[in-house]
Write a protein that holds these residues in place. Structure first.
Motif, PDB file in Angstrom:
ATOM      1  N   VAL A   1      20.423   0.539  32.906  1.00 15.81           N
ATOM      2  CA  VAL A   1      21.346   1.001  33.945  1.00 15.81           C
ATOM      3  C   VAL A   1      21.439  -0.032  35.065  1.00 15.81           C
ATOM      4  CG1 VAL A   1      21.691   2.738  35.750  1.00 15.81           C
ATOM      5  CG2 VAL A   1      21.051   3.457  33.446  1.00 15.81           C
ATOM      6  N   ARG A   2      20.283  -0.523  35.513  1.00 17.35           N
ATOM      7  CA  ARG A   2      20.272  -1.524  36.580  1.00 17.35           C
ATOM      8  C   ARG A   2      20.849  -2.854  36.097  1.00 17.35           C
ATOM      9  NH1 ARG A   2      19.444   2.358  39.063  1.00 17.35           N
ATOM     10  NH2 ARG A   2      17.810   2.788  40.597  1.00 17.35           N
TER      11      ARG A   2
ATOM     12  N   LEU B   1      25.250  -0.277  36.780  1.00 21.20           N
ATOM     13  CA  LEU B   1      25.916   1.018  36.679  1.00 21.20           C
ATOM     14  C   LEU B   1      25.521   1.869  37.881  1.00 21.20           C
ATOM     15  CD1 LEU B   1      25.286   1.704  32.878  1.00 21.20           C
ATOM     16  CD2 LEU B   1      27.373   0.800  33.933  1.00 21.20           C
TER      17      LEU B   1
ATOM     18  N   GLU C   1      24.601   4.867  40.040  1.00 19.49           N
ATOM     19  CA  GLU C   1      24.158   6.241  39.768  1.00 19.49           C
ATOM     20  C   GLU C   1      24.535   7.208  40.890  1.00 19.49           C
ATOM     21  OE1 GLU C   1      20.369   6.604  37.167  1.00 19.49           O
ATOM     22  OE2 GLU C   1      19.932   5.133  38.727  1.00 19.49           O
TER      23      GLU C   1
ATOM     24  N   LEU D   1      24.976   7.578  28.002  1.00 22.57           N
ATOM     25  CA  LEU D   1      23.741   7.050  27.452  1.00 22.57           C
ATOM     26  C   LEU D   1      22.985   8.195  26.777  1.00 22.57           C
ATOM     27  CD1 LEU D   1      22.793   4.825  30.528  1.00 22.57           C
ATOM     28  CD2 LEU D   1      24.194   4.229  28.536  1.00 22.57           C
TER      29      LEU D   1
ATOM     30  N   ILE E   1      26.490   8.825  33.260  1.00 20.34           N
ATOM     31  CA  ILE E   1      26.818   8.288  34.576  1.00 20.34           C
ATOM     32  C   ILE E   1      28.315   8.520  34.756  1.00 20.34           C
ATOM     33  CG2 ILE E   1      26.863   6.229  36.019  1.00 20.34           C
ATOM     34  CD1 ILE E   1      24.463   5.225  34.416  1.00 20.34           C
TER      35      ILE E   1
ATOM     36  N   ALA F   1      26.524  -1.381  27.534  1.00 18.92           N
ATOM     37  CA  ALA F   1      25.348  -0.630  27.982  1.00 18.92           C
ATOM     38  C   ALA F   1      24.989   0.463  26.976  1.00 18.92           C
ATOM     39  CB  ALA F   1      25.607  -0.032  29.362  1.00 18.92           C
TER      40      ALA F   1
END
Length: 713
Positions: A217-218, A222, A224, A314, A319, A610
């Motif tokens: 995610v980082r 992305l 949050e 995911l 997200i 991702a």
């Protein structure tokens, strides 16, 4: 801006910049010298942006405009763990090789300027040197922290970033060995000096539950959390449709209406109505949540939605593009409550032809929230209990199946390509660990919804194309001639052929091919190679058709909760329906849509990458629990360093040449491996028995051995 005026302004700017007295300057200075009033500066920037895209001018590292060097090309750097890399230039099929000494300080994903030094020759790519870093892609990097006595360094998770990042002891945030961290790069170093940075976030230890996905995610930036101004706007949005919002809408709350989605879905943005007429026609209504009613143009919500571009799905989290109060609340077409919608109501004949249609602002009330599983049980399995539970809706589902069959057959006749790959379904335990992986097959219910959404998207696109107003289209270009040539050579090894006309291929040829390979051992492998030969679909303001669907007009209209392009065209549609459309609004959209198309295509690509990385990670995690087991799989890829084998559960691993008990030669013409001593031959699509030798979450790879090569004990 009319084409003639636009071209005249481009030529005027080029003449100005080619003058011997011109020196590179920024937009503000250029406006001052040319006497461009403040109100026209955006138009000038549009002209300059177009000249940059045509590679006639460039921006230097200080943001000044200059005439482009004809010998320089711009592209994206693709790093390699061994230090060298490649640069992909849009419009050029083969990437340029960049040796380690010519990489400068480029990291994977950076936009760079290159100069070619060698042309391609037998067995070698064209080679180039990087002369400038235009735009950095890696201000922040995720990796594993390793500590030394007086300093530390971060090993990037992304293996395409070949250099570790040095961390001064004063900038470690107290990280210890094995911590997953986010590092801000402060100095990109040079050929002799490593990049330097400072840790800005500690995600946790690399073995802590959930840290693996959080790292991705980082890494993909992305977002949050929603900004405060967005949540303030959301707080003022009502939870129910207000009485004044019904005005001017077609009231179809008495139509039998259902949603059909997966069991876990909460953002329900499409609902269906259907009935059969006396003459055998179908009246199909595709009703889409009117998200744009709540997400107004230019608002904090709108800006954040554009920034995100799409929802990202995911394995253990979503997200969302929009906050849950909207996506799961007032914008979700939940059963039993009034909802605002934008509807495409189509009349379809018994041949699957859409005869006419109506686009309307509507208010609906969904009768039942259905799942794909329940509808499949009714239509495919004939499950008596499920049929009894939904007896009032069974005739509707049967009518849906009829209409969908007609639409699908119509699409097949015109050449639409249907890739029926089993997607992966990954099951996690409470700690986020993968405990099962299985193919997620499409069924009758999923295909019905796909067919109806395709029909609505195509109908909307054609309608607005002929209105000749600015719009966003979903386009898919004809495959590149070189890719098709390579594919045809490969297919001959299996006795399959593609009929070409003037070097181009019609989608119907791919459809025939997929029909011919159905049920054969090589089906999955050839299907994937066909897919890889295709261009990537994208959002554009020009309608160039959709090759894969074999349609002239296509857009994305049906998912405004999770895709910004759909939300964007909803605004255009509603303005034309309400009579608010005028020349000013037309110019407004003509101005903003090119940037929206580019930004949302990029966001979609980021989300896809991702999602793939998380799936790959969790598959490796699952396979690590099965090391030492024997399984049967199918050879899905062959290279000069080994062969990939896919198991029935969709997990894939590699048998490396150096781990095989014979010296194997790769025949690139036949895509075969031939053993020098044993004369064993391995081909794509061949079933083989393998032994799971290892799985590495850091490199996200699974190692197989041939079962026959393992010493039995």
């Amino acid at each position: 801006m009319h084409t003639e005026i636009y071209e005249a302004r481009k030529n005027l700017i080029l003449e100005f910049m080619k003058d011997a007295r011109y020196r590179p300057m920024k937009l503000k200075e250029m406006c001052s010298i040319l006497g461009v009033p403040r109100r026209d500066r955006e138009e000038l920037k549009l002209v300059l942006d177009q000249l940059i895209s045509e590679r006639q001018i460039d921006l230097d590292d200080k943001g000044r405009y200059k005439i482009a060097d004809p010998d320089l090309l711009e592209g994206t750097f693709i790093g390699n763990t061994r230090g060298f890399g490649f640069v992909h230039v849009d419009g050029i099929e083969d990437d340029f090789y960049i040796s380690e000494e010519n990489v400068m300080t480029a990291l994977n994903g950076d936009k760079v300027a290159i100069k070619k030094i060698f042309d391609a020759r037998s067995g070698r790519r064209s080679e180039a040197v990087i002369v400038n870093i235009i735009e950095r892609a890696n201000d922040f990097v995720v990796g594993i922290f390793e500590k030394s006595k007086n300093y530390g360094f971060v090993v990037p998770d992304n293996l395409k970033i070949a250099r570790d990042i040095f961390i001064d002891k004063n900038h470690t945030m107290g990280a210890v060995n094995g911590h997953k961290v986010v590092v801000h790069i402060t100095d990109y170093g040079n050929g002799r000096k490593s990049p330097e940075g400072e840790i800005v976030e500690i995600l946790g230890h690399l073995n802590d539950p959930g840290v693996d996905i959080l790292s991705i995610v980082r890494a993909y930036h992305l977002p949050e959390q929603f900004p405060e101004d967005v949540m303030d706007q959301v707080a003022n949005i009502p939870e129910e449709v207000l009485p004044e919002e019904y005005a001017g809408r077609k009231d179809i709350r008495n139509w039998q209406t259902v949603t059909i989605d997966g069991e876990e879905a909460k953002d329900l943005d499409d609902a269906i109505t259907i009935k059969k007429t006396g003459d055998g026609h179908y009246i199909l209504g595709v009703h889409i949540a009117d998200v744009s009613h709540y997400v107004t143009e230019g608002s904090p919500l709108d800006k954040e939605a554009l920034k995100r571009g799409t929802s990202v799905y995911l394995t253990d989290r979503v997200i969302p593009m929009l906050p849950h109060k909207l996506s799961n609340g007032i914008c979700s077409l939940n059963a039993g409550v009034d909802r605002l919608a934008l509807s495409c109501i189509m009349e379809i004949d018994d041949k699957g032809t859409i005869l006419n249609h109506e686009i309307a602002r509507t208010v609906i009330n969904v009768d039942r929230r259905m799942t794909y599983t329940a509808v499949k049980q009714i239509l495919e399995d004939k499950n008596a209990d499920t049929i009894s539970e939904y007896k009032d809706f069974v005739p509707m589902f049967e009518t849906m199946a009829e209409a969908a069959d007609k639409l699908r057959e119509k699409r097949k006749v015109r050449g639409g390509i249907d890739f029926d790959f089993p997607e992966s379904k990954i099951i996690l335990d409470k700690k986020g660990r993968a405990v099962d992986v299985m193919p997620y097959e499409r069924n009758t219910a999923t295909k019905i919804i796909e067919d109806f959404m395709l029909a609505a998207n195509e109908t909307i696109a054609e309608d607005y194309f002929w209105q000749e107003i600015p719009f966003l289209y979903r386009t898919h270009e004809t495959p590149d001639a070189d890719r098709i040539h390579k594919l045809t050579l490969f297919l001959k090894n299996f006795g399959y052929y593609l009929k070409l006309k003037s070097g181009e291929v019609h989608p119907k040829e791919f459809q025939k091919l997929l029909g011919n390979i159905e049920g054969t051992p090589e089906e999955a492998m050839i299907s994937r190679l066909v897919l890889r030969s295709m261009m990537r679909a994208k959002y554009t303001t020009e309608n160039s058709g959709h090759f894969g669907l074999a349609v002239k007009y296509y857009t994305h209209f049906t998912s405004p909760i999770r895709r910004y392009p759909d939300l964007q065209i909803h605004r255009i549609i509603k303005e034309t329906l309400s009579g608010a459309w005028d020349k000013k609004r037309e110019e407004h959209y003509r101005h903003i849509l090119p940037d929206v198309a580019t930004a949302t295509s990029q966001c979609e690509s980021r989300a896809d990458e991702a999602e793939r990385e998380v799936d790959k990670l969790k598959k490796v995690e699952y396979m690590s629990r099965h090391v030492g087991e024997y399984h049967e799989g199918v050879i899905s890829g062959i290279t000069n360093w080994g062969m990939y084998v896919e198991l029935p559960n969709t997990c894939e691993g590699m048998i490396r040449l150096q781990n095989m008990n014979d010296y194997y030669i790769f025949d690139e013409n036949k895509y075969e491996l031939v053993g020098e001593m044993t004369r064993n031959t391995f081909r794509l699509g061949q079933k083989i028995k393998i032994y799971i030798a290892g799985a590495d979450k850091i490199t996200r790879t699974v190692d197989f051995l041939l079962a026959d090569d393992v010493e039995w004990t």
